[in-house]
Design an enzyme around this catalytic site. Structure first.
Site: not given
Ligand code: 6AU
Length: 263
Positions: A90-93
């Site tokens: 859940d790395r919010k790019f």
């Protein structure tokens, strides 16, 4: 089996990762994605080992783990796969396409182990291709979840923004679905109207204790979220802060599954 419980969604959502999720959810009878917001690899591993049978997806924040090593991490991912659990970083790019592609690599090398990642569409549509290219760089594939709504108090994802994200995201291969606001069933219903049947809606902000959480988080009830149109419920503290995480995971799974059958 999956066809029977998912109904229209099974027929309309055809991408590989959503299908895998729906298949696993039907087999394990759970719509729960566990948000493993834990500080050590061992804590993540132990929790996944114990609640694996009751979850369909594992959501990670690799950047909050304090003792990360590639070997230990790959071991957790291997365990998740053995337990038939989809892996979502859940790395919010949110950057331009080229940089997002590069950010899939780097020290933690998300592209090598994650099946799904999260992105904001704030920088425009090229971010999605950038992320898909990131996986291609290591001969893998994955799916992108776009943030269409958020569960946190006062967030700036206002209805017009949500609509733009959905209008664009609906047409994009590689976008498996949207993040919706699990704390508010009306928001989920609105989002479902915009999305239609063709993509998934996954919702955080889910807890049996509804209302305000820590630091502006807001919570809605798992049953209400599924009935409003959510396909996957993201539960973090409801499980890992519980005095008995296994029982909590079982209970969230039971409620989510019952609500899907009701829907
Ligand atoms: O159940 P919690 O509140 O302990 O954890 C919720 C999890 C966290 C957040 O990073 C994430 O869900 N999240 C997201 C996601 C999944 O993208 C979006 C959002 O709007 N709110 C939210 O809490 O790991």
């Amino acid at each position: 089996m999956a066809e029977d419980v998912w109904g229209l969604r099974w027929g309309s959502v055809t991408d590989r990762f959503s299908r895998r999720y729906m298949q696993t959810a039907a087999e394990k009878q759970t719509l729960i994605c566990f948000a493993a917001d834990l500080q050590t690899v061992d804590a993540v591993r132990e929790t996944v080992a114990s609640i694996g049978p009751y979850i369909a997806c594992l959501k990670l924040h690799v950047d909050i783990v304090e003792d990360w090593t590639p070997e230990k991490w790959m071991d957790v991912c291997k365990l998740a796969r053995e337990l038939d659990v989809l892996i979502w970083e859940d790395r919010k790019f949110a950057d331009i396409g080229r940089v997002s592609r590069q950010q899939m690599g780097g020290v933690v090398d998300i592209r090598s182990w994650a099946d799904v990642v999260t992105a904001h569409l704030i920088s425009g549509p090229d971010i999605v291709n950038g992320l898909l290219d990131g996986w291609k760089d290591v001969g893998r594939e994955g799916g992108v979840l776009l943030l269409a709504q958020m569960s946190s108090r006062g967030n700036l994802l206002i209805p017009n923004y949500t609509k733009s994200v959905v209008d664009q995201g609906k047409e994009m291969d590689g976008v498996i679905g949207f993040i919706g606001n699990g704390s508010n069933p009306d928001d989920i219903k609105e989002l479902r109207k915009m999305v239609g049947e063709g993509k998934m809606i996954w919702t955080p902000g889910i807890n049996l204790n509804t209302g305000e959480g820590v630091a502006g988080q807001q919570y809605g009830h798992p049953r209400d979220a599924v009935l409003a149109g959510a396909d996957c419920l993201i539960v973090g503290s409801g499980i890992h802060k519980s005095s008995n995480p296994i029982n909590a995971a079982k209970e969230y799974a039971r409620i989510s599954w019952k609500a899907l059958l009701e829907r």
